[in-house]
Structure formats: structure tokens, C-alpha cells
Design a protein around this motif. Structure first.
Motif, PDB file in Angstrom:
ATOM      1  N   TRP A 175       0.833  -1.206   0.000  1.00 25.31           N
ATOM      2  CA  TRP A 175       0.000   0.000   0.000  1.00 25.31           C
ATOM      3  C   TRP A 175       0.868   1.258   0.000  1.00 25.31           C
ATOM      4  N   LEU A 176       1.866   1.264   0.849  1.00 22.38           N
ATOM      5  CA  LEU A 176       2.737   2.437   0.958  1.00 22.38           C
ATOM      6  C   LEU A 176       3.573   2.656  -0.302  1.00 22.38           C
ATOM      7  N   GLN A 177       3.783   1.587  -1.050  1.00 26.37           N
ATOM      8  CA  GLN A 177       4.517   1.696  -2.310  1.00 26.37           C
ATOM      9  C   GLN A 177       3.604   2.015  -3.484  1.00 26.37           C
ATOM     10  N   GLY A 178       2.323   2.175  -3.199  1.00 23.44           N
ATOM     11  CA  GLY A 178       1.364   2.513  -4.240  1.00 23.44           C
ATOM     12  C   GLY A 178       0.837   1.327  -5.009  1.00 23.44           C
ATOM     13  N   VAL A 179       1.125   0.115  -4.503  1.00 26.63           N
ATOM     14  CA  VAL A 179       0.641  -1.104  -5.166  1.00 26.63           C
ATOM     15  C   VAL A 179      -0.735  -1.443  -4.590  1.00 26.63           C
ATOM     16  N   LYS A 180      -1.740  -1.407  -5.410  1.00 24.96           N
ATOM     17  CA  LYS A 180      -3.105  -1.630  -4.925  1.00 24.96           C
ATOM     18  C   LYS A 180      -3.546  -3.095  -5.041  1.00 24.96           C
ATOM     19  N   ALA A 181      -2.725  -3.928  -5.683  1.00 27.39           N
ATOM     20  CA  ALA A 181      -3.051  -5.357  -5.812  1.00 27.39           C
ATOM     21  C   ALA A 181      -2.676  -6.064  -4.517  1.00 27.39           C
ATOM     22  N   LEU A 182      -3.545  -5.973  -3.534  1.00 28.69           N
ATOM     23  CA  LEU A 182      -3.265  -6.522  -2.213  1.00 28.69           C
ATOM     24  C   LEU A 182      -3.599  -8.003  -2.137  1.00 28.69           C
ATOM     25  N   GLU A 183      -3.007  -8.668  -1.154  1.00 27.16           N
ATOM     26  CA  GLU A 183      -3.284 -10.072  -0.900  1.00 27.16           C
ATOM     27  C   GLU A 183      -4.637 -10.217  -0.204  1.00 27.16           C
ATOM     28  N   ASN A 184      -5.374 -11.255  -0.565  1.00 23.21           N
ATOM     29  CA  ASN A 184      -6.649 -11.588   0.095  1.00 23.21           C
ATOM     30  C   ASN A 184      -7.701 -10.496  -0.085  1.00 23.21           C
TER      31      ASN A 184
END
Length: 314
Positions: free
Chosen positions: A297-306
Motif C-alpha cells: 500500500w505504501l509503495q502505491g501497489v493496490k493489488a493486495l493479498e486476500n
């Protein structure tokens, strides 16, 4: 950025989070009415304290981290309307839940309740009726992470495993996978029918009177998913009419289970008060998933786990 936990964690876990993420302001053990909720970007919760009224008070909320698997009691429509991401801790329950299922099966197979009962009255009686697991068949409703771990343990004891899901897609530790539409025709093969299904519109009251009539009279039915899988009256009738041999229930339509409920006193029913997933490692495992997602999230990656699909309920 502020992250609010609506439950408490251990002091060393707080320190670890604060050390790993110095750019984040953490608030722990906050109640829905606390002011910190209003400025939180992320709320970490077990889910039961999230309602529409709380969402109305949040100004910048973008992500709900649910430290459980089920989200059926949450205001899913409002969450979707706000575009709030939801993630859960799917997978962390598999070890304690699978061990709980295996423990109940072995206890019944090896007559442990009867042995314990006789110890109380100092009765030496070697007629206990114990049998073996090897060569039996388990039908597992919901062969995902938890169901597959149950299957893995059962296969080690020589049990044939049949998974049952919507798609029929092959799953780990299942000798065979069938679709929901074929369930009724295959129930008669099972010595154990084990449900770890979530609560969704598709699974609510999925098991009907006809399903229990199709089971073996000696079958052990185990519900470790959600209590709305079957109407209580249907299951009670199946037990009282000896249509099935035994039920092990970890979940119920109403929780806590009322003291006047018949499940408590039926000799062929084991009541487990929704404890199968409990473990001293629960929060530890949940935080591993949260920390991984927070880094993304902090790196701007919105493809989160689960990621949770609110429409599907899982």
C-alpha cells in the motif's frame, strides 16, 4: 497516514509495527466512537464493529483489513459504494481448524468421549466400539485453504477425500472434486461430511432435509463454516430421528448458543462454541498478512493479498 486497530495487540507487536512503518501513525484498541476513526486511512478490525454509521464518520477511509475470514455481517453495499478496499486473513485459520476437525474425528472414532465418561465413575470396561479411520470417505464442502488442509491430514490416515465446490475445479489434497449440483447424489458415499463454507447467498440454507436423508445413518456431519448453511430445525430433526449418526457443530444460527437450545443435550451432538480457529498464533499470523499488504500500500501497489469481493462475500 493513520491506521486504527479496533482491537488490541501485544506490546512487542505494536513496537514492531511502529519500527517497520515509522511513517504511519498507529492507534490501537480504539472503539468505533473514538475520534481517531474519523481520520483513519486504514482500519484493522475483526469486522463485527463496522457498520454504516461508522463509515459515515470516516473522511479518508480507503482500506478495511478484516482480521477474520467472514464479512457477511458488514455493510457490504455501503463499503462498495464508497470504493473502500477490503482484505481478510484467508488462510491463517487452516492449521488450527484442520487440527480441530481431525481431533473431533479421532475422538469419536477411538471412543474418547466414552472412555473419559467411564473414567469419572471408575468403570473398567473394554467394550468401547472403537473403529479406524483408514478406508473411510470424507466429503468436504469448500475445499479451499482450510478444506485442503483438512484433506491433507485425513489423507495421511488413509481417508478418501471428495471436495465439493461451485466450479468443480481441482483442489489440493482432494482425490476428487464435484460441483454443488452433484452433491445430493454423492452424499451417500461419505462417512464424514465436513463444511467449511463461508456464508454467501448461494450457501445460505444450502443443505435441506433431503440432503440429510441421503446421508448414511452412521455419518458424522461437521459444520465449521457458518451456521446458516442449514436451518436448525432441519438438523435437529435429522439428529433426533437418527437419520445421521452424529453432528459436530462449531457454528450456529444464533451465537452464543442459547442455553435452552436442544443441541446442548442431544447425545449424538457435540457443541463446540465457535473455537475451532482459536490459536495463540492467530494475531501473529494475521499481522504477517497485514504487514505485507501495508508495504504494498505504501509503495502505491493496490493489488493486495486476500482481496474480498463484497458481492460474493469472500
Amino acid at each position: 497516514m493513520e491506521v486504527v486497530f479496533t482491537f488490541d495487540v501485544k506490546d512487542y507487536q505494536k513496537r514492531d509495527l511502529q519500527t517497520k512503518f515509522p511513517q504511519v501513525m498507529f492507534h490501537f484498541n480504539k472503539k468505533p466512537q473514538d475520534a481517531e476513526v474519523e481520520t483513519a486511512t486504514v482500519i484493522v478490525t475483526y469486522g463485527g464493529d463496522i457498520d454504516a454509521a461508522l463509515l459515515e464518520r470516516t473522511a479518508v477511509l480507503e482500506w478495511l483489513m478484516i482480521a477474520s475470514a467472514g464479512v457477511e455481517k458488514m455493510p457490504l453495499a455501503e463499503i462498495a459504494e464508497r470504493g473502500i478496499r477490503m482484505t481478510n486473513v484467508r488462510g491463517i485459520h487452516k492449521v488450527p481448524m484442520a487440527e480441530s476437525v481431525l481431533a473431533h474425528i479421532l475422538a469419536l472414532r477411538r471412543s474418547l468421549p466414552l472412555i473419559y465418561e467411564r473414567q469419572q465413575v471408575k468403570e473398567w470396561n473394554r467394550k468401547v466400539g472403537s473403529t479406524e479411520l483408514r478406508g473411510s470417505t470424507a466429503l468436504i464442502l469448500g475445499p479451499g485453504a482450510i478444506g485442503s488442509e483438512i484433506g491433507r491430514l485425513l489423507q495421511a490416515f488413509g481417508v478418501r477425500t471428495i471436495g465439493c465446490n461451485r466450479s468443480g475445479k481441482k483442489c489440493e489434497s482432494m482425490d476428487e472434486v464435484i460441483i454443488f449440483d452433484d452433491l445430493l447424489d454423492r452424499l451417500g458415499e461419505a462417512d464424514y461430511v465436513i463444511s467449511v463454507l463461508p456464508s454467501t447467498p448461494e450457501t445460505k440454507e444450502m443443505l435441506l432435509e433431503e440432503h440429510f436423508k441421503a446421508m448414511k445413518e452412521t455419518v458424522v456431519f461437521m459444520n465449521f463454516g457458518r451456521g446458516d448453511l442449514v436451518k436448525e430445525s432441519v438438523l435437529l430433526n435429522a439428529l433426533k430421528n437418527d437419520e445421521i449418526g452424529h453432528a459436530v457443530l462449531d457454528v450456529f444460527e444464533t451465537e452464543p448458543l442459547p442455553q435452552e437450545n436442544e443441541f446442548w443435550t442431544l447425545p449424538n451432538c457435540t457443541v463446540s462454541p465457535h473455537v475451532s480457529s482459536l490459536s495463540g498464533k492467530y494475531v501473529e499470523r494475521a499481522l504477517v498478512i497485514f504487514e505485507s499488504n501495508l508495504e504494498r500500500w505504501l509503495q502505491g501497489v493496490k493489488a493486495l493479498e486476500n482481496i474480498v469481493d463484497g458481492g460474493k462475500g469472500y
